[in-house]
Every structure is written in structure tokens, then in C-alpha cells.
Enzyme design. Structure first.
Site, mmCIF file in Angstrom:
data_model
loop_
_atom_site.group_PDB
_atom_site.id
_atom_site.type_symbol
_atom_site.label_atom_id
_atom_site.label_comp_id
_atom_site.label_asym_id
_atom_site.label_seq_id
_atom_site.Cartn_x
_atom_site.Cartn_y
_atom_site.Cartn_z
ATOM 1 N N ASN A 17 0.734 -1.128 -0.134
ATOM 2 C CA ASN A 17 -0.024 0.060 -0.059
ATOM 3 C C ASN A 17 0.982 1.288 0.179
ATOM 4 O O ASN A 17 1.503 1.333 1.086
ATOM 5 C CB ASN A 17 -0.920 -0.093 1.224
ATOM 6 N N ASP A 77 -1.324 -4.217 9.831
ATOM 7 C CA ASP A 77 -2.458 -4.359 9.419
ATOM 8 C C ASP A 77 -3.331 -3.312 10.159
ATOM 9 O O ASP A 77 -3.248 -3.402 11.385
ATOM 10 C CB ASP A 77 -2.996 -6.028 9.773
ATOM 11 N N TYR A 160 -9.900 5.460 3.685
ATOM 12 C CA TYR A 160 -11.197 6.340 4.125
ATOM 13 C C TYR A 160 -10.796 7.583 4.531
ATOM 14 O O TYR A 160 -11.565 8.270 5.221
ATOM 15 C CB TYR A 160 -11.675 5.376 5.259
ATOM 16 N N HIS A 186 -3.888 6.557 14.230
ATOM 17 C CA HIS A 186 -3.483 5.106 14.392
ATOM 18 C C HIS A 186 -2.376 4.609 14.169
ATOM 19 O O HIS A 186 -1.644 4.210 15.000
ATOM 20 C CB HIS A 186 -4.821 4.449 14.016
HETATM 21 P P1 ITT Z 1 -0.883 -4.263 2.730
HETATM 22 O O1 ITT Z 1 -1.614 -5.344 3.419
HETATM 23 O O2 ITT Z 1 -0.252 -4.228 1.648
HETATM 24 O O3 ITT Z 1 -0.279 -3.411 3.859
HETATM 25 P P2 ITT Z 1 -3.608 -3.098 2.388
HETATM 26 O O4 ITT Z 1 -4.175 -1.927 2.105
HETATM 27 O O5 ITT Z 1 -4.398 -4.296 1.983
HETATM 28 O O6 ITT Z 1 -1.998 -3.135 2.152
HETATM 29 P P3 ITT Z 1 -4.695 -3.816 5.053
HETATM 30 O O7 ITT Z 1 -5.033 -4.955 4.526
HETATM 31 O O8 ITT Z 1 -3.902 -3.545 6.290
HETATM 32 O O9 ITT Z 1 -3.702 -3.196 4.096
HETATM 33 O O10 ITT Z 1 -5.891 -2.633 4.850
HETATM 34 C C1 ITT Z 1 -6.224 -1.577 5.529
HETATM 35 C C2 ITT Z 1 -7.226 -0.673 4.713
HETATM 36 O O11 ITT Z 1 -7.803 -0.063 5.831
HETATM 37 C C3 ITT Z 1 -6.541 0.386 3.810
HETATM 38 O O12 ITT Z 1 -6.551 -0.318 2.403
HETATM 39 C C4 ITT Z 1 -7.357 1.452 3.841
HETATM 40 O O13 ITT Z 1 -8.735 1.323 3.024
HETATM 41 C C5 ITT Z 1 -7.680 1.431 5.455
HETATM 42 N N1 ITT Z 1 -6.680 2.213 6.270
HETATM 43 C C6 ITT Z 1 -5.758 1.671 6.890
HETATM 44 N N2 ITT Z 1 -5.384 2.806 7.625
HETATM 45 C C7 ITT Z 1 -5.826 3.872 6.880
HETATM 46 C C8 ITT Z 1 -5.432 5.410 6.847
HETATM 47 O O14 ITT Z 1 -4.354 5.911 7.912
HETATM 48 N N3 ITT Z 1 -6.299 6.201 6.222
HETATM 49 C C9 ITT Z 1 -7.396 5.477 5.465
HETATM 50 N N4 ITT Z 1 -7.534 4.389 5.268
HETATM 51 C C10 ITT Z 1 -6.797 3.674 5.939
#
Ligand code: ITT
Length: 201
Positions: A17, A77, A160, A186
Site C-alpha cells: 500500500n 494491518d 477512508y 492510529h
Molecule cells: P498491505 O496489506 O499491503 O499493507 P492493504 O491496503 O491491503 O495493504 P490492510 O489489509 O491493512 O492493507 O488494509 C487496510 C485498509 O484500511 C486500507 O486499504 C485502507 O482502506 C484502510 N486504512 C488503513 N489505514 C488507513 C488510513 O490511515 N487512512 C485511511 N484508510 C486507512
């Protein structure tokens, strides 16, 4: 030059990400660590996130990269828990609209599921898993409570951010600069705990 940095000073981020990676560069760079993405460290596969908790998924991601690089690995995560949805989308935040959804699809789905609902309480959760070669995994958690807006505001950040207002603010994360979001997010809070642990060890 990279070759001069001791192997222990390098942290590889187990994330694909780019929004997260950017924030980790900003948060960990000043601590004196050289931060590389897994792709930059030569590993570009993505594990299946089969865990039911943030912790389980963070460990899965960290282990998948740690098996292929000789460095310390940091995985994140994270997700959004909405009170009236009993904590959804939670660990499914990245694939809320569907597997492989774009951030904008997930935001639209959440706004339409909430509709005119008056209770818009939510919180972001971040669990970091730090894996050093040959050591037990260490976990660090950060929370950021707030409210979901009724429409998108701002284009900053990722995920988000344009529909989330952290407590004590009137602007969404999407309307803030990274240096405003990071200390209260967070992820920023989890990294603060991680940094404290690094300093004390
Ligand atoms: P990796 O697993 O490769 O790290 P991912 O996007 O799939 O990437 P997650 O499974 O942890 O990661 O999903 C987290 C989701 O939660 C992310 O795609 C966002 O939609 C949301 N999210 C997490 N942190 C955020 C933030 O700081 N601001 C906005 N949305 C966030």
C-alpha cells in the site's frame, strides 16, 4: 550509500500500500532507520490475509517478507471499525466493496451503507508487527477515534481519509497535510510505541 548501512539499521516494510509506505517513510525516517519497501528489498509477492484479527494478519504479512529478506521487517494491518456496523469493515477494510476494490469504491460503499444514520462513530485501528531475524515478533497498536462524514471532503491521504474526522478536529484526514495527520493517526500512535521500544531495547 546503502552498502554502508549496517543490516540492523534497515527496516523492510511488508506492505504494498503506497499510502502506508509513504507514511512510514515520514514516521520512521527521522529515527535514523533506512526504510525500504519489500519490493525495493527484492521481494514482490503478496500473502493471503487469512487472519481474523489485525494481529494475525500483521504476523502473516511480516513472516511472508521475513522469509525472503535478511533484514528486520515491519508489517501493518489496519482498518476502520464502525460502531453501528459492529466493527465492520474491520480487517476487511481494504476489500469492503469487493476483493481488489479501489479506495473510492470502499468509501462509496460505506457512505451508502450508513445512509442517514445519525450514529457515525468509528475508529481507525493499526497493529504493527516487527520481526527481527531470529527473534519473537513484537506488536504495537494504535487507535484513532472519530466520525464518518456524510460526503467526501479532501483529496489527501488514502483509503477512508476523505470521510473520517478524528475527534477534536473539524477537518477530515483527507483535508489535512501528512504532518497534521501523522501525529494523531492510529499509525502514528503505533509507530510512537514502536519508536519508544526501539529506543529502550
Ligand atoms: P498491505 O496489506 O499491503 O499493507 P492493504 O491496503 O491491503 O495493504 P490492510 O489489509 O491493512 O492493507 O488494509 C487496510 C485498509 O484500511 C486500507 O486499504 C485502507 O482502506 C484502510 N486504512 C488503513 N489505514 C488507513 C488510513 O490511515 N487512512 C485511511 N484508510 C486507512
Amino acid at each position: 550509500m546503502d552498502q554502508e548501512i549496517p543490516i540492523t539499521q534497515i527496516i523492510v516494510l511488508a506492505t504494498r500500500n503506497t499510502g502506508k509506505a509513504r507514511e512510514f517513510q515520514d514516521l520512521l525516517g527521522p529515527l535514523g532507520y533506512k526504510v525500504l519497501t519489500a519490493v525495493q528489498a527484492g521481494y514482490d509477492k503478496e500473502p493471503k490475509e487469512t487472519g481474523k484479527t489485525f494481529r494475525e494478519n500483521a504476523l502473516i504479512k511480516a513472516q511472508s517478507v521475513a522469509a525472503h529478506v535478511p533484514h528486520s521487517v515491519l508489517a501493518d494491518d489496519s482498518g476502520l471499525e464502525v460502531e453501528v456496523l459492529n466493527g465492520a469493515p474491520g480487517v476487511y477494510s481494504a476489500r469492503y466493496a469487493r476483493l481488489g476494490a479501489k479506495d473510492s469504491n470502499n468509501r462509496h460503499k460505506l457512505l451508502s451503507v450508513l445512509g442517514d444514520q445519525t450514529n457515525r462513530r468509528a475508529r481507525f485501528v493499526c497493529v504493527l508487527c516487527f520481526l527481527e531475524p531470529g527473534k519473537e515478533p513484537q506488536y504495537f497498536e494504535g487507535l484513532c477515534p472519530g466520525e464518518i462524514t456524510k460526503e467526501e471532503r479532501g483529496t489527501g491521504g488514502f483509503g477512508y481519509d476523505p470521510i473520517f474526522i478524528p475527534d477534536g478536529e473539524t477537518r477530515t484526514f483527507g483535508e489535512m497535510k501528512p504532518e497534521e495527520k501523522n501525529p494523531m493517526s492510529h499509525r502514528g500512535k503505533a509507530v510512537e510505541l514502536f519508536a519508544k521500544w526501539l529506543k529502550e531495547k
